[in-house]
Design an enzyme around this catalytic site. Structure first.
Site, PDB file in Angstrom:
ATOM      1  CB  ILE A 112      -2.769  30.652  17.850  1.00 58.93           C
ATOM      2  CG1 ILE A 112      -2.603  31.853  18.783  1.00 58.93           C
ATOM      3  CG2 ILE A 112      -4.101  29.947  18.114  1.00 58.93           C
ATOM      4  CD1 ILE A 112      -3.624  32.938  18.587  1.00 58.93           C
ATOM      5  N   PRO A 113      -1.514  27.261  17.678  1.00 57.85           N
ATOM      6  CG  PRO A 113      -1.300  25.487  19.181  1.00 57.85           C
ATOM      7  CD  PRO A 113      -1.477  26.979  19.115  1.00 57.85           C
ATOM      8  CB  CYS A 114      -4.472  26.517  13.313  1.00 57.01           C
ATOM      9  SG  CYS A 114      -3.235  27.339  12.302  1.00 57.01           S
ATOM     10  CG  HIS A 115       0.758  23.202  13.735  1.00 57.29           C
ATOM     11  ND1 HIS A 115       0.911  24.449  14.318  1.00 57.29           N
ATOM     12  CD2 HIS A 115       1.469  22.345  14.501  1.00 57.29           C
ATOM     13  CE1 HIS A 115       1.699  24.339  15.371  1.00 57.29           C
ATOM     14  NE2 HIS A 115       2.049  23.056  15.505  1.00 57.29           N
TER      15      HIS A 115
END
Length: 150
Positions: A113-116
């Protein structure tokens, strides 16, 4: 609870599976359990870091408030190589940018889950995994999104 450890360009990560869904990705060391889901998750992460995969297709379960789940759902929709600002997600969820930032920091399954891919209005923002912002930069460069910020 099953766990599998994997070496990646952003450090050693531990995948956690509970009830046939991934529930956590953390940095450090853990078990080397074997399950169809953990094997597939390892394969997809390796493919991602080898530039052969741009979208994960794995069963994941976020435990937390409705707001945490809503922010994770918004992050999951950000395409590979693209970014959004905390404020953009805040407008969609009806919360403050600070609340969104806190929810991003509490994301239990980073990378997948690409919080970056979520940035502040003035720069990178934070990153709670690995080596912090350094890991965020590595992930964004890997996806070709670093030119948007640097």
């Amino acid at each position: 609870m099953l766990q599998a450890t994997l070496s990646t360009p952003v450090g050693q990560v531990v995948l956690t599976e509970e009830n046939e869904a991934l529930t956590r990705l953390s940095w450090g060391s853990g078990g080397q359990d074997d399950s169809p889901l953990l094997n597939e998750a390892r394969a997809q992460l390796l493919a991602y870091f080898e530039h052969r995969l741009t979208e994960f297709d794995l069963p994941m379960r976020i435990t937390g408030s409705e707001f945490q789940q809503a922010v994770c759902a918004q992050m999951a929709q950000i395409p590979y190589g693209r970014t959004k600002r905390y404020g953009e997600i805040a407008r969609i969820t009806g919360a403050s940018a600070q609340a969104v930032g806190k929810a991003c920091g509490a994301n239990p399954i980073p990378i997948l889950i690409p919080c970056h891919r979520v940035l502040s209005s003035t720069g990178l923002g934070g990153f709670s995994g690995g080596q912090g912002v350094e890991s965020k930069v590595i992930l964004l460069r890997h996806e070709g999104a670093a030119s948007l910020l640097l």
